[in-house]
Scaffold this active site. Structure first.
Site, PDB file in Angstrom:
ATOM      1  N   THR A  10       0.601  -1.247   0.075  1.00 20.67           N
ATOM      2  CA  THR A  10       0.080  -0.020   0.028  1.00 20.67           C
ATOM      3  C   THR A  10       0.826   1.329   0.054  1.00 20.67           C
ATOM      4  OG1 THR A  10      -0.120   0.094   2.497  1.00 20.67           O
ATOM      5  CG2 THR A  10      -1.807  -1.127   1.392  1.00 20.67           C
ATOM      6  N   GLY A  11       2.226   1.051   0.268  1.00 17.94           N
ATOM      7  CA  GLY A  11       3.036   2.331   0.189  1.00 17.94           C
ATOM      8  C   GLY A  11       3.417   2.617  -1.077  1.00 17.94           C
ATOM      9  N   ALA A  80       6.983  -1.569   6.538  1.00 21.79           N
ATOM     10  CA  ALA A  80       7.727  -0.954   7.807  1.00 21.79           C
ATOM     11  C   ALA A  80       6.791   0.207   8.405  1.00 21.79           C
ATOM     12  CB  ALA A  80       9.155  -0.535   7.436  1.00 21.79           C
ATOM     13  N   SER A  82       7.328   3.688   8.785  1.00 20.07           N
ATOM     14  CA  SER A  82       8.508   4.400   8.153  1.00 20.07           C
ATOM     15  C   SER A  82       8.603   5.790   8.396  1.00 20.07           C
ATOM     16  CB  SER A  82       8.396   4.047   6.876  1.00 20.07           C
ATOM     17  OG  SER A  82       7.148   4.684   6.317  1.00 20.07           O
ATOM     18  N   SER A 127      17.890   1.387   4.651  1.00 21.95           N
ATOM     19  CA  SER A 127      17.595   3.014   4.636  1.00 21.95           C
ATOM     20  C   SER A 127      18.869   3.659   5.106  1.00 21.95           C
ATOM     21  CB  SER A 127      16.359   3.323   5.779  1.00 21.95           C
ATOM     22  OG  SER A 127      16.439   4.526   5.943  1.00 21.95           O
ATOM     23  N   GLU A 129      18.766   6.157   6.710  1.00 24.46           N
ATOM     24  CA  GLU A 129      18.427   6.421   8.014  1.00 24.46           C
ATOM     25  C   GLU A 129      19.697   5.635   9.219  1.00 24.46           C
ATOM     26  OE1 GLU A 129      16.788   9.085   9.768  1.00 24.46           O
ATOM     27  OE2 GLU A 129      16.387  10.002   7.591  1.00 24.46           O
ATOM     28  N   TYR A 151      13.521   4.576  14.454  1.00 27.91           N
ATOM     29  CA  TYR A 151      13.311   3.839  12.868  1.00 27.91           C
ATOM     30  C   TYR A 151      14.857   3.339  12.623  1.00 27.91           C
ATOM     31  CZ  TYR A 151      12.964   4.014   8.150  1.00 27.91           C
ATOM     32  OH  TYR A 151      12.708   3.717   6.690  1.00 27.91           O
ATOM     33  N   GLU A 188       2.089  12.374   3.122  1.00 30.51           N
ATOM     34  CA  GLU A 188       2.142  13.825   3.281  1.00 30.51           C
ATOM     35  C   GLU A 188       2.777  14.222   4.540  1.00 30.51           C
ATOM     36  OE1 GLU A 188      -2.209  15.102   3.131  1.00 30.51           O
ATOM     37  OE2 GLU A 188      -2.523  14.010   1.110  1.00 30.51           O
ATOM     38  N   ARG A 193       6.616  15.768   0.336  1.00 35.93           N
ATOM     39  CA  ARG A 193       5.176  15.797  -0.119  1.00 35.93           C
ATOM     40  C   ARG A 193       4.294  17.208   0.573  1.00 35.93           C
ATOM     41  NH1 ARG A 193       0.850  12.922  -1.401  1.00 35.93           N
ATOM     42  NH2 ARG A 193      -0.672  14.574  -2.497  1.00 35.93           N
ATOM     43  N   GLU A 284      18.910  14.804  15.002  1.00 34.94           N
ATOM     44  CA  GLU A 284      18.903  15.049  13.582  1.00 34.94           C
ATOM     45  C   GLU A 284      19.994  14.237  12.622  1.00 34.94           C
ATOM     46  OE1 GLU A 284      17.241  15.445  10.694  1.00 34.94           O
ATOM     47  OE2 GLU A 284      16.008  17.291  11.385  1.00 34.94           O
TER      48      GLU A 284
HETATM   49  P1  GDP Z   1      13.280  11.277   6.706  1.00 36.75           P
HETATM   50  O1  GDP Z   1      14.669  11.488   6.118  1.00 36.75           O
HETATM   51  O2  GDP Z   1      12.539   9.780   6.548  1.00 36.75           O
HETATM   52  O3  GDP Z   1      13.229  11.448   8.162  1.00 36.75           O
HETATM   53  O4  GDP Z   1      12.370  12.121   5.769  1.00 36.75           O
HETATM   54  P2  GDP Z   1      11.456  13.399   5.980  1.00 36.75           P
HETATM   55  O5  GDP Z   1      10.918  13.804   4.710  1.00 36.75           O
HETATM   56  O6  GDP Z   1      10.325  13.215   7.069  1.00 36.75           O
HETATM   57  O7  GDP Z   1      12.430  14.386   6.989  1.00 36.75           O
HETATM   58  C1  GDP Z   1      13.662  15.176   6.129  1.00 36.75           C
HETATM   59  C2  GDP Z   1      14.116  16.125   6.818  1.00 36.75           C
HETATM   60  O8  GDP Z   1      13.221  17.314   6.605  1.00 36.75           O
HETATM   61  C3  GDP Z   1      14.372  15.932   8.288  1.00 36.75           C
HETATM   62  O9  GDP Z   1      15.608  16.276   8.460  1.00 36.75           O
HETATM   63  C4  GDP Z   1      13.429  16.835   8.940  1.00 36.75           C
HETATM   64  O10 GDP Z   1      13.806  17.327  10.322  1.00 36.75           O
HETATM   65  C5  GDP Z   1      13.225  18.000   8.137  1.00 36.75           C
HETATM   66  N1  GDP Z   1      12.013  19.005   8.098  1.00 36.75           N
HETATM   67  C6  GDP Z   1      11.948  19.959   8.423  1.00 36.75           C
HETATM   68  N2  GDP Z   1      10.833  20.321   8.558  1.00 36.75           N
HETATM   69  C7  GDP Z   1       9.809  19.347   8.146  1.00 36.75           C
HETATM   70  C8  GDP Z   1       8.438  19.121   8.501  1.00 36.75           C
HETATM   71  O11 GDP Z   1       7.642  19.898   8.748  1.00 36.75           O
HETATM   72  N3  GDP Z   1       8.056  17.666   8.175  1.00 36.75           N
HETATM   73  C9  GDP Z   1       9.072  16.590   7.984  1.00 36.75           C
HETATM   74  N4  GDP Z   1       8.567  15.660   7.930  1.00 36.75           N
HETATM   75  N5  GDP Z   1      10.486  16.917   8.105  1.00 36.75           N
HETATM   76  C10 GDP Z   1      10.761  18.284   8.273  1.00 36.75           C
END
Ligand code: GDP
Length: 326
Positions: A10-11, A80, A82, A127, A129, A151, A188, A193, A284
């Site tokens: 579904t992802g 996962a 995720s 990943s 990560e 994660y 989202e 996204r 981070e």
């Molecule tokens: P991830 O790499 O799987 O954590 O993917 P994400 O798209 O969730 O996050 C990517 C980076 O964007 C991370 O370092 C977040 O701290 C940064 N970030 C900054 N503002 C936002 C926010 O409003 N939402 C998310 N999801 N990430 C954010």
């Protein structure tokens, strides 16, 4: 006809991979979780040919049943929990699904394969990560893993368990260390996204601002459609192995905002963006950038969509969806 079973159907990646395998003439099976899964309808609409099996990565017997019903030659473990930010508040469930779930599916595949453990080819979605507090720039297959979230820790467990099953039982088990990969189908909650949808809504006058977290974070973002091709190529090799899949370019959240806003004719995004500690993370991952030389050489794989084109594709898709009243 080759049969494949995909967990996480579904992802974003499950859907792209199902489309790719169907195009290649596979019989595709997907594992779907939970009663009245709200994503079932989407799968049935986008890839109606896929055979769905109810099951859950935390439930070994359901995996055994799905394997018996589908009897696949290839298994792709994409399921996962995720979302990194979610994983601190839900560390247990993340570990249960994203870490122990890998052990369950490996064990189910091993038992199903019986006397010939190498007869089912297995893909594990590892990943970037896992690199977390990076020990080397860019990161490659041999870079020390130092995860920075529950994660990431769970993905490290799945990664090493996959290697362990390969080494212990001779399973054809490969692990793809995929850097961030995005598309109009990205959830989202992920930043690309979130930005593409908000920028489209701001352009159409339906939203006033975006509330964001850390704008300095950097990622190596590719297109999910390219990345599922790499998964498939890994399983076509004679020997199972681990591969980094990445573009080799890194961009900041600020650059993401630049490209997305400029694309809809807004040159200065600052008046539309507000930062809120709510979206900051306890720890981070600051500089993720992948070295995918091995995949390029061995798998003959390379990304085809550049970062600005990826962002524009996502904004255009969200604009079209909002305009069509979706
Ligand atoms: P991830 O790499 O799987 O954590 O993917 P994400 O798209 O969730 O996050 C990517 C980076 O964007 C991370 O370092 C977040 O701290 C940064 N970030 C900054 N503002 C936002 C926010 O409003 N939402 C998310 N999801 N990430 C954010």
């Amino acid at each position: 006809m080759t049969r494949a079973l995909i967990t996480g159907i579904t992802g974003q990646d499950g859907l792209y991979l199902a489309e790719l395998l169907l195009k290649k003439g596979y019989e595709v099976h997907g594992l779907i979780r939970g009663q009245n899964n709200p994503r079932r309808e989407l799968v049935e609409k986008l890839v109606p040919e896929v055979h769905l099996h109810n099951g859950d990565l935390t439930d070994l017997s359901s995996l055994m049943r799905a394997l018996r019903e589908s009897d696949p030659q290839e298994v792709y473990n994409l399921g996962a929990v995720s979302f990194v930010a979610f994983s601190w508040e839900n560390a247990f469930v993340t570990s249960d699904v994203t870490a122990l779930g890998v052990l369950n599916i490996l064990e189910a595949v091993r038992l199903h394969a019986g006397d010939d453990p190498g007869s089912i080819r297995f893909y594990q979605a590892s990943s970037s990560e896992m690199f977390g507090k990076v020990h080397e720039v860019p990161q490659k297959e041999s870079t020390l893993l130092w995860p920075r979230s529950p994660y990431g820790v769970s993905k490290v467990y799945g990664h090493y368990m996959t290697i362990n099953y390969r080494e212990s039982y001779g399973m054809h088990a490969s692990s793809g260390i995929l850097f961030n990969h995005e598309s109009p189908r990205r959830g989202e909650e992920f930043v690309t996204r979130k930005v593409s949808k908000a920028v489209a809504a701001i352009k159409l006058g339906r939203q006033k601002e975006i509330v964001m977290g850390n704008l300095d974070a950097r990622r190596d973002w590719g297109f999910a459609g390219d990345y599922v091709e790499a998964m498939w190529r890994m399983l076509q090799q004679d020997e199972a192995d681990d591969y980094v899949i990445s573009t080799g370019e890194t961009h900041s959240i600020e650059e993401l905002l630049d490209v997305a806003f400029t694309h809809v004719g807004i040159d200065d995004w600052r008046p539309y963006v507000r930062q809120d500690p709510r979206f900051m993370r306890p720890a981070e991952v600051d500089l993720l950038i992948g070295d995918s030389t091995k995949a390029r050489e061995v798998l003959d794989w390379k990304p085809t969509v550049a970062f600005p084109d990826l962002v524009k594709m996502m904004v255009d898709s969200d604009l079209a969806a909002l305009q069509s009243g979706w």
